[in-house]
Design an enzyme around this catalytic site. Structure first.
Site, PDB file in Angstrom:
ATOM      1  CD  GLU A 273     114.063   0.800  42.074  1.00  0.00           C
ATOM      2  OE1 GLU A 273     113.606   0.374  40.885  1.00  0.00           O
ATOM      3  OE2 GLU A 273     114.785   0.140  42.961  1.00  0.00           O
ATOM      4  N   GLY A 275     110.526   7.041  36.953  1.00  0.00           N
ATOM      5  CA  GLY A 275     111.544   7.713  35.894  1.00  0.00           C
ATOM      6  C   GLY A 275     110.403   8.244  35.092  1.00  0.00           C
ATOM      7  CB  CYS A 342     120.003   4.119   5.436  1.00  0.00           C
ATOM      8  SG  CYS A 342     120.931   5.739   4.701  1.00  0.00           S
ATOM      9  CE1 TYR A 371     113.676   4.255  30.615  1.00  0.00           C
ATOM     10  CE2 TYR A 371     111.439   5.102  30.786  1.00  0.00           C
ATOM     11  CZ  TYR A 371     112.501   4.547  31.589  1.00  0.00           C
ATOM     12  OH  TYR A 371     112.232   3.881  32.920  1.00  0.00           O
TER      13      TYR A 371
HETATM   14  N1  LLP Z   1     113.141   0.507  38.663  1.00  0.00           N
HETATM   15  C1  LLP Z   1     113.550  -0.625  37.609  1.00  0.00           C
HETATM   16  C2  LLP Z   1     114.199  -1.522  38.193  1.00  0.00           C
HETATM   17  C3  LLP Z   1     113.381  -0.438  36.199  1.00  0.00           C
HETATM   18  O1  LLP Z   1     113.709  -1.346  35.429  1.00  0.00           O
HETATM   19  C4  LLP Z   1     112.701   0.554  35.603  1.00  0.00           C
HETATM   20  C5  LLP Z   1     112.439   0.668  34.196  1.00  0.00           C
HETATM   21  C6  LLP Z   1     112.400   1.862  36.454  1.00  0.00           C
HETATM   22  C7  LLP Z   1     112.510   1.549  37.869  1.00  0.00           C
HETATM   23  C8  LLP Z   1     111.709   2.739  36.047  1.00  0.00           C
HETATM   24  O2  LLP Z   1     110.610   2.821  35.525  1.00  0.00           O
HETATM   25  P1  LLP Z   1     109.328   3.862  35.035  1.00  0.00           P
HETATM   26  O3  LLP Z   1     108.932   4.757  36.351  1.00  0.00           O
HETATM   27  O4  LLP Z   1     110.180   4.769  34.014  1.00  0.00           O
HETATM   28  O5  LLP Z   1     108.492   3.228  34.197  1.00  0.00           O
HETATM   29  N2  LLP Z   1     112.634   2.230  27.288  1.00  0.00           N
HETATM   30  C9  LLP Z   1     111.412   1.871  27.752  1.00  0.00           C
HETATM   31  C10 LLP Z   1     111.121   1.714  29.183  1.00  0.00           C
HETATM   32  C11 LLP Z   1     111.971   0.831  29.954  1.00  0.00           C
HETATM   33  C12 LLP Z   1     112.058   0.781  31.437  1.00  0.00           C
HETATM   34  C13 LLP Z   1     112.844  -0.049  32.063  1.00  0.00           C
HETATM   35  N3  LLP Z   1     112.777   0.038  33.501  1.00  0.00           N
HETATM   36  C14 LLP Z   1     110.450   3.018  27.450  1.00  0.00           C
HETATM   37  O6  LLP Z   1     110.851   3.842  26.522  1.00  0.00           O
HETATM   38  O7  LLP Z   1     109.234   2.954  27.359  1.00  0.00           O
END
Ligand code: LLP
Length: 418
Positions: A273, A275, A342, A371
């Site tokens: 998964e 991202g 603000c 994000y």
């Molecule tokens: N799978 C699940 C169940 C997740 O909760 C997440 C991210 C991913 C996959 C993807 O993770 P990645 O490969 O993108 O690290 N808003 C935060 C990041 C929050 C991640 C939440 N879950 C930021 O801007 O750093």
């Protein structure tokens, strides 16, 4: 690797100068590079080509329909965490059999929708959720394919807000209780156990926590198989980090080598998964300088982008490189790059050395493809920024700038006030 590079002192996205996008689409604006998205997806996906696997792009990182569609055409699926993300994934044409659904708080309405769409797998995060999914599936005359999300209690060494696989986090079922939970799941009539799932956190810059988690999962899987509970899918979540500043996270093939080494002899379809690693460095936030000003102690560069457009610096103290789109040799100064909102927490960078800028100059906030837009909001009644996809020398607006009318859509003034 990404396709935001200077050519003769002008910053380009592929073969389009960012200045042209600023002039034609306006600022602030998200810009994504098609070639970078394709490259990152393909490199990640190919690093597992030796084994059966499915790359389910994590829609929360970037859920624009065009982006989801692109990954679907490359053979990808989606990791979703809400009915809204399922809606997007399906609308983008991602086949249901390539969709997995995580999240601690799936509502009955969302569960029904996912059952009707017949998604590949629910990643279940609690016993109560297991019961709810069993009950909803029974009502609809279906069987839900499930994995339990296991919380392996490992420290991913990342920002506490995005660490998810420790006992104190709300996610998953503790690894020590997982076997019992699987036995319970087996006793239920409307769920079919197919997998084990785990996601320990985001922006990981080392393989060790992944490997530690895998070792624990491996023991669990062996125990489950021994008890006659067969596991055909192992979902390892996302979490691989990227370079924002000086980090040097493992490359996808290094991550793959570490994972595959741990899983030797296991015949499961692996699900990933990812991202951030796919989209993070494939996007920027393009923004214009409105004003500059000097206080007795600081220099401020006031941009037309703000924390509502990119909240990561305000929320996590995250670092994003900032580059002028026209490179001239100018004296550098230490500045705070701030937005019009603000709040004093509204900044894109603090104490940053930048070449002197003036109103009308544009800056690119780098590594904003993950994000970025998805966490943007309408705070201060600011319309959300447009999103642009660049492919070679063409600009495609894949989300229009919101209008003021759209800001009030759905609001109404009750009769007693009219
Ligand atoms: N799978 C699940 C169940 C997740 O909760 C997440 C991210 C991913 C996959 C993807 O993770 P990645 O490969 O993108 O690290 N808003 C935060 C990041 C929050 C991640 C939440 N879950 C930021 O801007 O750093």
């Amino acid at each position: 690797m990404h396709h935001f590079q200077y050519k003769q002192d002008e910053l380009y996205c592929e073969n389009v100068p960012l200045r042209e996008i600023a002039d034609r689409v306006g600022t602030p604006c998200y810009v994504y590079s098609h070639a970078t998205l394709v490259h990152h997806f393909t490199v990640f996906d190919r690093s597992f080509e030796a084994v059966p696997h499915l790359t389910c792009f994590s829609a929360k990182a970037n859920s624009n329909l065009a982006v989801l569609r692109l990954f679907s055409t490359l053979g990808g699926g989606a990791d979703i965490v809400s009915g809204g993300e399922l809606f997007r994934a399906r609308k983008a044409g991602i086949p249901s059999e390539r969709i997995v659904y995580s999240g601690v708080g799936k509502s009955a309405h969302e569960i029904d929708y996912a059952l009707e769409e017949d998604i590949l797998m629910f990643n279940i995060e609690s016993t109560q959720e297991l019961e709810a999914i069993n009950e909803r599936a029974g009502r609809l005359g279906r069987r839900a394919r499930i994995a339990l999300r296991v919380n392996p209690d490992v420290d991913p060494n990342t920002h506490p807000y995005i660490s998810t696989g420790m006992q104190k986090n709300k996610f998953g079922i503790a690894v020590d209780s997982a076997f019992k939970a699987y036995e319970y799941a087996r006793s239920l009539g409307h769920v079919e156990i197919i997998g084990v799932d785990c996601h320990i956190g985001s922006q990981l810059t080392d393989v060790t926590p992944f490997v530690d988690a895998l070792k624990r999962l491996r023991l669990l899987i062996d125990r489950l198989q021994g008890a006659g509970i067969s596991i055909s899918h192992l979902d390892l979540g996302g979490g691989l980090g990227i370079t924002y500043d000086q980090e040097s996270p493992p490359l996808p093939h290094e991550y793959a080598d570490a994972v595959l080494r741990e899983l030797q002899g296991l015949s499961c379809t692996l699900i990933f998964e990812p991202g951030r690693v796919i989209v993070g460095n494939a996007g920027i936030l393009l923004s214009k300088v409105l004003y500059t000003k000097r206080s007795p102690s600081r220099n401020f560069v006031i941009m037309d982008a703000a924390m509502n457009d990119l909240v990561r610096p305000s929320l996590y103290g995250s670092y994003h490189q900032i580059q002028p789109i026209e490179k001239r040799s100018r004296e550098e100064q230490i500045v705070d790059v701030v937005g019009p909102i603000c709040e004093s927490g509204d900044f894109l960078a603090r104490d940053r050395s930048l070449p002197m800028v003036k109103p009308g100059d544009c800056l690119a906030v780098m590594s904003a493809g993950a994000y970025g837009f998805t966490m943007s909001s309408n705070y201060n009644s600011r319309p959300r920024a447009p999103e642009v996809l660049v492919r070679d020398d063409r600009i495609h607006v894949i989300r229009a700038r919101e209008t003021w009318e759209e800001l009030v859509r759905g609001e109404s003034i009750p009769d007693f006030l009219s």
